[in-house]
Design a protein around this motif. Structure first.
Motif, short mmCIF file in Angstrom:
data_model
loop_
_atom_site.label_atom_id
_atom_site.label_comp_id
_atom_site.label_asym_id
_atom_site.label_seq_id
_atom_site.Cartn_x
_atom_site.Cartn_y
_atom_site.Cartn_z
N SER A 1 16.52 -35.63 23.49
CA SER A 1 17.26 -35.53 22.25
C SER A 1 18.05 -36.82 22.00
CB SER A 1 18.22 -34.34 22.29
OG SER A 1 17.52 -33.14 22.49
N GLY A 2 17.89 -37.39 20.82
CA GLY A 2 18.58 -38.62 20.49
C GLY A 2 17.96 -39.86 21.11
N ARG A 3 16.84 -39.73 21.80
CA ARG A 3 16.19 -40.87 22.48
C ARG A 3 14.84 -41.12 21.80
NH1 ARG A 3 19.10 -41.95 27.46
NH2 ARG A 3 20.60 -40.26 27.69
N VAL A 4 14.83 -41.90 20.77
CA VAL A 4 13.64 -42.03 19.94
C VAL A 4 12.48 -42.66 20.70
CG1 VAL A 4 12.70 -43.09 17.86
CG2 VAL A 4 14.98 -42.10 17.83
N LEU A 5 12.69 -43.79 21.35
CA LEU A 5 11.61 -44.43 22.08
C LEU A 5 11.21 -43.61 23.31
CD1 LEU A 5 12.60 -48.20 21.89
CD2 LEU A 5 10.67 -47.08 20.78
N GLY A 6 12.19 -43.05 24.00
CA GLY A 6 11.88 -42.20 25.13
C GLY A 6 11.05 -41.00 24.72
N ALA A 7 11.43 -40.35 23.63
CA ALA A 7 10.70 -39.17 23.16
C ALA A 7 9.29 -39.52 22.72
CB ALA A 7 11.47 -38.51 22.02
N ALA A 8 9.14 -40.65 22.00
CA ALA A 8 7.81 -41.05 21.53
C ALA A 8 6.87 -41.33 22.68
CB ALA A 8 7.94 -42.28 20.62
#
Length: 284
Positions: free
Chosen positions: A129-136
């Motif tokens: 959550s809130g981690r755009v590159l990590g989530a992608a």
């Protein structure tokens, strides 16, 4: 695990070099060129941004944080006319796996399989959550072979940590140029950091702002106030990256560090001493 933050930093020094071969190994560069991404920065921006899809410059400027907007805009969205995000993703994984295969050929396959299994387990415990590159990156398909799984897990963990570091910098009211100027003041070589597109006037203004805040002396030397304030940023980054290691537990975390050690040391042989990605020395 007495100090989860310290453990998070320790493991970072072991998985970050595994990821970093994609920026520095000749096989990784060749893989990007094979799909039409000639020139270092085309491969860098396309490969790193590809998990987000065919994005333009604005979200990448925000997520990558340290690059001048005009530098990112020279690459994006134009690179998607040379290679689709899917092609860029295949190229970066192919190049990274070929690089790691060359660097780890002496290690038994069982060693690499166990390392990949444990690192994937750690990456699977991330809260994105809130981690755009990590989530992608976490949403990408699982690799088929051990080195592919190992590299993808390392990449997910490092981008998740990077997202958290950017959050800590923003919370400390540091902008990208101030952050780079501060790192140079601490002793980071300016050679590669100066290549991120900021002008001399922007660098000078950032140093002036750090001086006004009491982070730098008039001679450009770090103050104790500045050191303490930036250490708080580093501590926040470590704390926000500690969750996987708390869940993995001391025994499995220690075993993973042992398995990653020879891989990381091999990766360091192709990473320049003045690496622009701020890679720390391997910690034992």
């Amino acid at each position: 695990m007495d100090d989860p933050g310290r453990t998070a930093r320790l493991l970072w020094t072991h998985f970050e070099p595994v990821h970093a071969v994609t920026y520095f190994h000749p096989r990784a560069r060749a893989a990007y060129e094979a799909v039409g991404l000639r020139g270092y920065w085309r491969g860098y921006f396309a490969g790193r941004a590809a998990p987000l899809g065919p994005v333009g410059a604005a979200p990448v400027v925000a997520a990558f944080f340290s690059f001048a907007p005009h530098m990112v805009a020279r690459a994006l969205p134009a690179v998607w006319k040379l290679a689709t995000p899917e092609e860029a993703l295949r190229a970066r994984l192919t190049g990274a796996v070929q690089a790691l295969a060359e660097l780890t050929y002496e290690l038994p396959e069982a060693h690499l399989v166990e390392a990949a299994d444990l690192l994937e387990t750690a990456a699977g415990e991330l809260e994105n959550s809130g981690r755009v590159l990590g989530a992608a990156n976490a949403a990408l398909p699982r690799g088929e072979y051990p080195l592919a799984r190992l590299w993808q897990a390392a990449t997910t963990l490092r981008e998740h940590r990077g997202d958290g570091h950017v959050g800590a910098l923003v919370a400390a009211d540091l902008d990208p140029v101030e952050t780079l100027a501060w790192k140079v003041a601490l002793g980071t070589s300016p050679v590669n950091l100066l290549g991120r597109g900021w002008t001399e006037d922007q660098w000078a203004a950032a140093r002036d702002r750090l001086t006004d805040r009491g982070w730098l002396t008039a001679d450009g030397e770090p103050t104790e106030h500045g050191r303490t304030a930036f250490q708080a940023v580093e501590d926040a980054t470590d704390a926000a990256a500690a969750r996987p290691w708390r869940i993995l537990g001391t025994d499995r975390t220690d075993r993973l560090r042992e398995l990653l050690d020879p891989v990381a040391r091999a990766a360091h042989t192709v990473i320049p001493p003045d690496s622009p990605i701020g890679l720390p020395a391997l910690q034992s």
